[in-house]
Design an enzyme around this catalytic site. Structure first.
Site, short mmCIF file in Angstrom:
data_model
loop_
_atom_site.label_atom_id
_atom_site.label_comp_id
_atom_site.label_asym_id
_atom_site.label_seq_id
_atom_site.Cartn_x
_atom_site.Cartn_y
_atom_site.Cartn_z
N LYS A 131 -2.62 -9.16 3.32
CA LYS A 131 -1.98 -7.84 3.29
C LYS A 131 -2.69 -6.89 4.25
CE LYS A 131 -0.07 -4.39 0.17
NZ LYS A 131 1.20 -4.36 0.91
N HIS A 145 -4.02 -7.71 -4.22
CA HIS A 145 -3.06 -8.46 -3.41
C HIS A 145 -3.78 -9.56 -2.63
CE1 HIS A 145 -0.32 -5.02 -4.06
NE2 HIS A 145 0.64 -5.91 -3.82
N1 LIG Z 1 8.90 -3.61 -0.73
C1 LIG Z 1 8.58 -4.76 -1.35
O1 LIG Z 1 9.07 -5.08 -2.44
C2 LIG Z 1 7.60 -5.70 -0.69
C3 LIG Z 1 7.28 -6.92 -1.27
C4 LIG Z 1 6.45 -7.81 -0.59
C5 LIG Z 1 5.95 -7.46 0.66
N2 LIG Z 1 6.26 -6.24 1.19
C6 LIG Z 1 5.81 -5.84 2.52
O2 LIG Z 1 6.65 -6.51 3.47
C7 LIG Z 1 5.93 -6.73 4.69
C8 LIG Z 1 6.03 -8.20 5.08
O3 LIG Z 1 5.40 -9.00 4.09
P1 LIG Z 1 5.25 -10.59 4.29
O4 LIG Z 1 4.43 -11.03 3.14
O5 LIG Z 1 6.56 -11.23 4.57
O6 LIG Z 1 4.35 -10.63 5.63
P2 LIG Z 1 4.21 -11.84 6.67
O7 LIG Z 1 2.99 -11.52 7.47
O8 LIG Z 1 4.30 -13.14 5.99
O9 LIG Z 1 5.49 -11.69 7.61
C9 LIG Z 1 5.67 -10.66 8.55
C10 LIG Z 1 6.55 -11.20 9.67
O10 LIG Z 1 6.88 -10.12 10.56
C11 LIG Z 1 6.85 -10.64 11.88
N3 LIG Z 1 6.72 -9.60 12.88
C12 LIG Z 1 5.59 -9.04 13.39
N4 LIG Z 1 5.92 -8.14 14.33
C13 LIG Z 1 7.27 -8.13 14.42
C14 LIG Z 1 8.20 -7.42 15.23
N5 LIG Z 1 7.79 -6.54 16.14
N6 LIG Z 1 9.52 -7.65 15.05
C15 LIG Z 1 9.95 -8.55 14.13
N7 LIG Z 1 9.11 -9.27 13.34
C16 LIG Z 1 7.80 -9.06 13.51
C17 LIG Z 1 5.64 -11.60 11.85
O11 LIG Z 1 5.67 -12.49 12.95
C18 LIG Z 1 5.86 -12.29 10.52
O12 LIG Z 1 6.72 -13.41 10.63
C19 LIG Z 1 4.52 -6.20 4.41
O13 LIG Z 1 4.44 -4.86 4.88
C20 LIG Z 1 4.41 -6.22 2.90
O14 LIG Z 1 3.49 -5.27 2.41
C21 LIG Z 1 7.07 -5.37 0.54
#
Ligand SMILES: NC(=O)c1ccc[n+]([C@@H]2O[C@H](COP(=O)([O-])OP(=O)(O)OC[C@H]3O[C@@H](n4cnc5c(N)ncnc54)[C@H](O)[C@@H]3O)[C@@H](O)[C@H]2O)c1
Length: 238
Positions: free
Chosen positions: A139, A135
Protein backbone atom coordinates in the site's frame (compact mmCIF):
# COMPACT_ATOMS: atom_id res chain seq x y z
CA UNK A 1 -23.32 -3.18 -19.48
CA UNK A 2 -19.93 -2.28 -21.00
CA UNK A 3 -17.18 -1.70 -18.46
CA UNK A 4 -13.67 -0.29 -18.92
CA UNK A 5 -11.01 -1.08 -16.31
CA UNK A 6 -8.25 1.40 -15.52
CA UNK A 7 -5.46 -0.11 -13.43
CA UNK A 8 -5.11 -3.87 -13.87
CA UNK A 9 -3.47 -4.79 -10.59
CA UNK A 10 -4.87 -6.70 -7.60
CA UNK A 11 -8.18 -4.83 -7.60
CA UNK A 12 -8.48 -4.62 -11.40
CA UNK A 13 -8.21 -8.44 -11.70
CA UNK A 14 -10.73 -9.02 -8.88
CA UNK A 15 -13.19 -6.54 -10.42
CA UNK A 16 -12.89 -8.16 -13.86
CA UNK A 17 -13.89 -11.56 -12.38
CA UNK A 18 -16.94 -10.17 -10.62
CA UNK A 19 -18.01 -7.97 -13.55
CA UNK A 20 -18.00 -11.00 -15.88
CA UNK A 21 -19.86 -13.14 -13.28
CA UNK A 22 -22.55 -10.45 -13.14
CA UNK A 23 -22.99 -10.58 -16.94
CA UNK A 24 -21.04 -7.45 -17.93
CA UNK A 25 -18.57 -7.08 -20.80
CA UNK A 26 -15.11 -5.66 -20.17
CA UNK A 27 -14.50 -3.62 -23.36
CA UNK A 28 -11.16 -2.02 -22.47
CA UNK A 29 -8.37 -2.58 -19.92
CA UNK A 30 -5.88 0.25 -19.46
CA UNK A 31 -2.69 0.00 -17.44
CA UNK A 32 0.59 1.87 -17.45
CA UNK A 33 1.79 0.54 -20.85
CA UNK A 34 -1.28 1.19 -23.04
CA UNK A 35 -2.51 4.60 -21.94
CA UNK A 36 -3.11 5.56 -25.59
CA UNK A 37 -6.22 3.34 -25.33
CA UNK A 38 -7.99 6.20 -23.54
CA UNK A 39 -8.48 7.55 -27.09
CA UNK A 40 -9.73 4.22 -28.47
CA UNK A 41 -13.24 3.55 -29.75
CA UNK A 42 -13.54 0.61 -27.33
CA UNK A 43 -12.80 2.80 -24.29
CA UNK A 44 -15.20 5.50 -25.54
CA UNK A 45 -17.94 2.86 -25.87
CA UNK A 46 -17.84 1.97 -22.14
CA UNK A 47 -20.90 2.80 -20.03
CA UNK A 48 -18.64 3.24 -17.00
CA UNK A 49 -14.89 3.04 -16.28
CA UNK A 50 -13.78 1.53 -12.97
CA UNK A 51 -10.46 3.00 -11.85
CA UNK A 52 -8.13 1.41 -9.26
CA UNK A 53 -4.59 2.56 -10.04
CA UNK A 54 -2.10 4.58 -7.99
CA UNK A 55 -2.33 7.89 -6.05
CA UNK A 56 0.06 9.56 -8.52
CA UNK A 57 -1.81 8.52 -11.68
CA UNK A 58 -5.46 8.74 -10.56
CA UNK A 59 -6.21 12.40 -11.35
CA UNK A 60 -4.76 12.21 -14.85
CA UNK A 61 -6.84 9.08 -15.48
CA UNK A 62 -10.00 10.92 -14.37
CA UNK A 63 -9.21 13.83 -16.71
CA UNK A 64 -8.82 11.33 -19.56
CA UNK A 65 -12.18 9.71 -18.73
CA UNK A 66 -13.85 13.15 -18.65
CA UNK A 67 -12.30 14.00 -22.05
CA UNK A 68 -13.79 10.79 -23.46
CA UNK A 69 -17.15 11.44 -21.72
CA UNK A 70 -16.98 8.12 -19.84
CA UNK A 71 -18.45 8.11 -16.28
CA UNK A 72 -15.96 7.02 -13.61
CA UNK A 73 -16.23 4.78 -10.56
CA UNK A 74 -13.07 5.69 -8.65
CA UNK A 75 -11.45 3.52 -6.01
CA UNK A 76 -7.89 4.82 -5.86
CA UNK A 77 -7.02 6.51 -2.58
CA UNK A 78 -4.34 9.07 -1.74
CA UNK A 79 -5.26 11.74 -4.35
CA UNK A 80 -7.95 13.64 -2.40
CA UNK A 81 -6.11 17.01 -2.49
CA UNK A 82 -7.49 17.26 -6.03
CA UNK A 83 -11.10 16.49 -5.12
CA UNK A 84 -12.23 20.09 -5.84
CA UNK A 85 -11.19 19.81 -9.49
CA UNK A 86 -13.11 16.55 -9.89
CA UNK A 87 -16.24 17.93 -8.18
CA UNK A 88 -16.11 21.01 -10.41
CA UNK A 89 -15.90 18.79 -13.51
CA UNK A 90 -19.18 17.24 -12.31
CA UNK A 91 -21.02 20.40 -11.24
CA UNK A 92 -19.85 22.71 -14.07
CA UNK A 93 -18.65 20.27 -16.71
CA UNK A 94 -21.55 17.78 -16.65
CA UNK A 95 -19.29 14.80 -15.83
CA UNK A 96 -20.20 11.74 -13.75
CA UNK A 97 -17.93 10.57 -10.95
CA UNK A 98 -18.58 8.06 -8.16
CA UNK A 99 -16.05 7.98 -5.30
CA UNK A 100 -15.80 5.78 -2.24
CA UNK A 101 -12.77 5.46 0.00
CA UNK A 102 -14.05 1.94 0.59
CA UNK A 103 -16.53 0.00 -1.58
CA UNK A 104 -17.27 -2.85 0.81
CA UNK A 105 -20.78 -3.03 2.23
CA UNK A 106 -19.41 -4.07 5.62
CA UNK A 107 -17.13 -1.04 5.84
CA UNK A 108 -20.00 1.26 4.92
CA UNK A 109 -22.09 -0.25 7.74
CA UNK A 110 -19.00 0.32 9.93
CA UNK A 111 -18.92 4.01 8.84
CA UNK A 112 -22.50 4.45 10.11
CA UNK A 113 -21.70 2.63 13.36
CA UNK A 114 -18.59 4.81 13.83
CA UNK A 115 -20.66 8.02 13.56
CA UNK A 116 -23.29 6.67 15.96
CA UNK A 117 -20.68 5.71 18.55
CA UNK A 118 -18.95 9.11 18.10
CA UNK A 119 -22.26 10.90 18.83
CA UNK A 120 -22.57 8.97 22.10
CA UNK A 121 -18.91 9.48 23.06
CA UNK A 122 -19.17 13.25 22.49
CA UNK A 123 -20.78 13.43 25.96
CA UNK A 124 -18.04 11.43 27.69
CA UNK A 125 -14.87 13.50 27.73
CA UNK A 126 -13.01 11.01 29.97
CA UNK A 127 -12.51 8.92 26.86
CA UNK A 128 -9.81 9.73 24.31
CA UNK A 129 -10.14 8.27 20.83
CA UNK A 130 -7.49 6.81 18.56
CA UNK A 131 -7.40 4.58 15.50
CA UNK A 132 -5.32 1.72 14.16
CA UNK A 133 -5.29 0.58 10.53
CA UNK A 134 -3.36 -2.38 9.14
CA UNK A 135 -2.77 -3.04 5.43
CA UNK A 136 -0.46 -5.08 3.18
CA UNK A 137 3.09 -3.87 2.62
CA UNK A 138 2.38 -2.79 -1.02
CA UNK A 139 0.00 0.00 0.00
CA UNK A 140 1.41 3.38 -1.10
CA UNK A 141 -0.60 5.82 1.06
CA UNK A 142 -0.90 6.20 4.85
CA UNK A 143 -3.23 6.61 6.59
CA UNK A 144 -5.66 4.66 4.40
CA UNK A 145 -8.52 6.50 2.67
CA UNK A 146 -10.89 4.46 4.86
CA UNK A 147 -9.11 5.67 8.01
CA UNK A 148 -9.50 9.27 6.82
CA UNK A 149 -13.26 8.75 6.24
CA UNK A 150 -13.55 7.20 9.74
CA UNK A 151 -11.63 10.14 11.27
CA UNK A 152 -13.93 12.60 9.48
CA UNK A 153 -16.95 10.74 10.94
CA UNK A 154 -15.50 11.20 14.44
CA UNK A 155 -14.51 14.87 13.91
CA UNK A 156 -18.07 15.69 12.71
CA UNK A 157 -19.52 14.31 15.94
CA UNK A 158 -16.95 14.68 18.75
CA UNK A 159 -16.54 18.38 19.63
CA UNK A 160 -13.17 17.88 21.33
CA UNK A 161 -11.57 16.55 18.13
CA UNK A 162 -10.80 18.79 15.18
CA UNK A 163 -8.36 16.84 13.03
CA UNK A 164 -6.26 13.70 12.68
CA UNK A 165 -2.54 12.99 12.57
CA UNK A 166 -0.32 9.98 12.10
CA UNK A 167 0.76 8.52 15.44
CA UNK A 168 4.35 9.49 14.63
CA UNK A 169 3.41 13.22 14.73
CA UNK A 170 2.62 15.31 17.86
CA UNK A 171 -0.86 16.77 18.54
CA UNK A 172 -3.39 16.86 21.41
CA UNK A 173 -6.71 17.82 19.88
CA UNK A 174 -6.34 15.47 16.92
CA UNK A 175 -7.14 11.77 16.53
CA UNK A 176 -3.92 9.73 16.45
CA UNK A 177 -3.89 7.17 13.63
CA UNK A 178 -1.46 4.27 13.78
CA UNK A 179 -0.78 2.93 10.27
CA UNK A 180 0.80 -0.52 10.23
CA UNK A 181 1.96 -2.24 7.03
CA UNK A 182 2.43 -6.01 7.25
CA UNK A 183 2.20 -9.11 5.04
CA UNK A 184 -0.77 -9.30 2.68
CA UNK A 185 -3.48 -7.94 5.06
CA UNK A 186 -6.45 -6.71 2.88
CA UNK A 187 -7.48 -4.10 5.50
CA UNK A 188 -8.23 -3.85 9.24
CA UNK A 189 -9.59 -0.68 10.89
CA UNK A 190 -10.17 -0.29 14.62
CA UNK A 191 -11.54 2.74 16.51
CA UNK A 192 -10.54 2.75 20.16
CA UNK A 193 -12.05 4.90 22.93
CA UNK A 194 -10.06 4.69 26.14
CA UNK A 195 -10.57 6.09 29.66
CA UNK A 196 -8.80 5.27 32.91
CA UNK A 197 -11.62 2.81 33.63
CA UNK A 198 -11.96 0.86 30.40
CA UNK A 199 -11.64 0.54 26.64
CA UNK A 200 -14.42 0.46 24.03
CA UNK A 201 -13.45 -0.50 20.49
CA UNK A 202 -15.12 -1.28 17.18
CA UNK A 203 -13.29 -3.10 14.40
CA UNK A 204 -13.72 -4.04 10.74
CA UNK A 205 -11.55 -6.79 9.32
CA UNK A 206 -11.74 -7.47 5.56
CA UNK A 207 -11.22 -11.17 4.77
CA UNK A 208 -10.28 -10.56 1.12
CA UNK A 209 -10.57 -7.98 -1.69
CA UNK A 210 -13.86 -9.54 -2.91
CA UNK A 211 -16.04 -7.15 -0.87
CA UNK A 212 -14.35 -4.07 -2.36
CA UNK A 213 -14.55 -5.46 -5.90
CA UNK A 214 -18.23 -6.43 -5.66
CA UNK A 215 -19.08 -2.99 -4.25
CA UNK A 216 -17.25 -1.28 -7.11
CA UNK A 217 -19.16 -3.29 -9.75
CA UNK A 218 -22.49 -2.60 -8.02
CA UNK A 219 -21.51 1.10 -7.92
CA UNK A 220 -20.83 0.96 -11.69
CA UNK A 221 -24.31 -0.54 -12.24
CA UNK A 222 -25.76 2.29 -10.10
CA UNK A 223 -23.75 4.99 -11.92
CA UNK A 224 -24.81 4.01 -15.47
CA UNK A 225 -27.13 6.68 -16.83
CA UNK A 226 -26.67 9.07 -13.87
CA UNK A 227 -25.00 12.50 -13.76
CA UNK A 228 -22.93 14.39 -11.21
CA UNK A 229 -20.86 13.53 -8.17
CA UNK A 230 -22.00 10.32 -6.46
CA UNK A 231 -21.04 8.29 -3.41
CA UNK A 232 -22.02 5.33 -1.26
CA UNK A 233 -24.63 7.36 0.63
CA UNK A 234 -26.52 7.88 -2.65
CA UNK A 235 -26.37 4.17 -3.45
CA UNK A 236 -26.92 2.51 -0.08
CA UNK A 237 -29.49 4.89 1.32
CA UNK A 238 -28.82 3.90 4.95
N1 LIG B 1 -11.88 2.23 -2.49
C1 LIG B 1 -11.70 0.95 -2.16
O1 LIG B 1 -12.62 0.23 -1.74
C2 LIG B 1 -10.33 0.33 -2.31
C3 LIG B 1 -10.11 -1.01 -2.04
C4 LIG B 1 -8.85 -1.57 -2.28
C5 LIG B 1 -7.84 -0.77 -2.80
N2 LIG B 1 -8.08 0.55 -3.03
C6 LIG B 1 -7.08 1.43 -3.63
O2 LIG B 1 -7.04 1.14 -5.03
C7 LIG B 1 -5.74 1.41 -5.56
C8 LIG B 1 -5.24 0.19 -6.32
O3 LIG B 1 -5.11 -0.92 -5.44
P1 LIG B 1 -4.49 -2.32 -5.94
O4 LIG B 1 -4.39 -3.13 -4.71
O5 LIG B 1 -5.22 -2.83 -7.13
O6 LIG B 1 -3.02 -1.84 -6.39
P2 LIG B 1 -2.03 -2.57 -7.41
O7 LIG B 1 -0.69 -1.96 -7.16
O8 LIG B 1 -2.17 -4.04 -7.33
O9 LIG B 1 -2.55 -2.11 -8.85
C9 LIG B 1 -2.41 -0.80 -9.36
C10 LIG B 1 -2.35 -0.91 -10.88
O10 LIG B 1 -2.36 0.42 -11.43
C11 LIG B 1 -1.47 0.42 -12.53
N3 LIG B 1 -1.06 1.76 -12.90
C12 LIG B 1 -0.01 2.49 -12.43
N4 LIG B 1 0.04 3.68 -13.07
C13 LIG B 1 -0.99 3.69 -13.96
C14 LIG B 1 -1.43 4.63 -14.92
N5 LIG B 1 -0.80 5.79 -15.10
N6 LIG B 1 -2.52 4.33 -15.66
C15 LIG B 1 -3.16 3.14 -15.51
N7 LIG B 1 -2.76 2.20 -14.61
C16 LIG B 1 -1.69 2.48 -13.88
C17 LIG B 1 -0.31 -0.45 -12.05
O11 LIG B 1 0.51 -0.87 -13.13
C18 LIG B 1 -1.06 -1.59 -11.39
O12 LIG B 1 -1.41 -2.61 -12.32
C19 LIG B 1 -4.90 1.82 -4.34
O13 LIG B 1 -4.90 3.24 -4.26
C20 LIG B 1 -5.66 1.24 -3.16
O14 LIG B 1 -5.44 1.96 -1.97
C21 LIG B 1 -9.30 1.11 -2.80
Amino acid sequence: MKIALIGYGKMGHEIEKIAVQRGHTVVSIIDVNNREDFESEAFGSADVAIEFSTPASALDNYRKCFAAGVPVVAGTTGWLDHMDEVKEACTKGGQTFFYASNYSLGVNIFFVLNKYLAKIMNNYSDYDVKMEEIHHIHKLDAPSGTAITLAEGIIENVDRKDGWHLETEESDSDIAIRSIREGEVPGIHEIIYESEADTISIKHDAKSRKGFALGAVVAAEFTKGKKGFLGMNDMLNF
